[in-house]
Design a protein around this motif. Sequence first.
Motif, PDB file in Angstrom:
ATOM      1  N   UNK A   9      -2.430 -17.634   0.098  1.00 27.76           N
ATOM      2  CA  UNK A   9      -3.774 -17.053   0.158  1.00 27.76           C
ATOM      3  C   UNK A   9      -3.686 -15.574  -0.174  1.00 27.76           C
ATOM      4  N   UNK A  10      -4.793 -14.932  -0.520  1.00 27.95           N
ATOM      5  CA  UNK A  10      -4.747 -13.501  -0.879  1.00 27.95           C
ATOM      6  C   UNK A  10      -4.091 -12.665   0.211  1.00 27.95           C
ATOM      7  N   UNK A  11      -3.220 -11.763  -0.195  1.00 26.76           N
ATOM      8  CA  UNK A  11      -2.512 -10.894   0.741  1.00 26.76           C
ATOM      9  C   UNK A  11      -3.116  -9.496   0.672  1.00 26.76           C
ATOM     10  N   UNK A  12      -4.038  -9.211   1.563  1.00 23.12           N
ATOM     11  CA  UNK A  12      -4.746  -7.927   1.540  1.00 23.12           C
ATOM     12  C   UNK A  12      -3.859  -6.763   1.952  1.00 23.12           C
ATOM     13  N   UNK A  13      -2.723  -7.061   2.572  1.00 21.42           N
ATOM     14  CA  UNK A  13      -1.807  -5.981   2.955  1.00 21.42           C
ATOM     15  C   UNK A  13      -1.126  -5.355   1.739  1.00 21.42           C
ATOM     16  N   UNK A  14      -1.267  -5.984   0.562  1.00 25.59           N
ATOM     17  CA  UNK A  14      -0.711  -5.403  -0.660  1.00 25.59           C
ATOM     18  C   UNK A  14      -1.444  -4.130  -1.063  1.00 25.59           C
ATOM     19  N   UNK A  15      -2.663  -3.965  -0.605  1.00 30.28           N
ATOM     20  CA  UNK A  15      -3.441  -2.771  -0.943  1.00 30.28           C
ATOM     21  C   UNK A  15      -2.915  -1.587  -0.144  1.00 30.28           C
ATOM     22  N   UNK A  16      -2.430  -0.592  -0.824  1.00 38.37           N
ATOM     23  CA  UNK A  16      -1.845   0.574  -0.170  1.00 38.37           C
ATOM     24  C   UNK A  16      -2.914   1.430   0.493  1.00 38.37           C
ATOM     25  N   UNK A  17      -2.542   2.013   1.613  1.00 37.88           N
ATOM     26  CA  UNK A  17      -3.511   2.780   2.394  1.00 37.88           C
ATOM     27  C   UNK A  17      -3.245   4.279   2.346  1.00 37.88           C
ATOM     28  N   UNK A  18      -2.271   4.712   1.528  1.00 35.63           N
ATOM     29  CA  UNK A  18      -1.914   6.136   1.494  1.00 35.63           C
ATOM     30  C   UNK A  18      -2.087   6.743   0.113  1.00 35.63           C
ATOM     31  N   UNK A  19      -3.048   6.227  -0.627  1.00 38.20           N
ATOM     32  CA  UNK A  19      -3.298   6.729  -1.982  1.00 38.20           C
ATOM     33  C   UNK A  19      -4.701   7.334  -2.019  1.00 38.20           C
ATOM     34  N   UNK A  20      -4.767   8.609  -1.719  1.00 30.45           N
ATOM     35  CA  UNK A  20      -6.055   9.271  -1.492  1.00 30.45           C
ATOM     36  C   UNK A  20      -6.970   9.285  -2.700  1.00 30.45           C
TER      37      UNK A  20
END
Length: 257
Positions: free
Chosen positions: A186-197
């Motif tokens: 299933x889609x892995x939303x944790x792949x989206x990085x959270x430290x790219x302003x």
Amino acid sequence: MKKFLIKTAGYSVILILTIEVFYGKSPSIFSLRSFASFSKNIVKGSEKDKTVLNPDGEPIENHKNNIGYYSHSDFIGKDNSQNYAIIGDSFVNSTVVGTYNSIAYLLDEKLESATVYNFGKAGGNIHDYYKIYEEYNLKSLKKVFIVLTGTNDLSYQDNNNSFESSSSTFINLIQSKIDGPKLYSEPNYSLIRKNTANIVYILHDNLAASTLTDKGITQDLIEIAIDKSQRFSDGHYKREGNERIANKIVSYLNKKM
């Protein structure tokens, strides 16, 4: 009767395998309808004087820049603090609609004193997008818009294609399914990085902003909806669809000023 049952079973297996190979969980670039769209994007005339047609049979122009991407502008790797980039798959690559009908080109036309770089990778996924971001040091840009074309972009475990490319598009399509990247269930939303302003995500098709927000994604999001009349038969956006996205980006930027 026995022969009939054997033939029926054989044809059924072939049909199931065909559907799995060409439709399955692949991104649009590997689906049967996209394969058909390639045949529509035909070239007429000699190599020196050729005309490329979009799926509607209209002439378009595709242009590669100094680093090999289909783009109206060359990439200059310095003094980019006021410039922008768009990253994505074939929707950004824009060889179906033409370089001068792309989101990047239309956005560039609307912005004063800024350049919009186009980084489209046909068949790409989120791993490819971040690789582009890092390879060309796009953190130095004012904003980078990553177009997520659906949950398929978030379904790949990595971006490594282990198969050797063939001169045959048909063979490549099959090989990419057999030996290509492995998918999450299933889609892995944790792949989206959270430290790219400076990254803004553009969401379309089956991705909703509310879903990403619920998953803890705090980056800016632009949700879009493109009418069927603004798409080609293979699902890619016509100039009018890309114009709508460019206008959405301009509205976003105006609110940030």
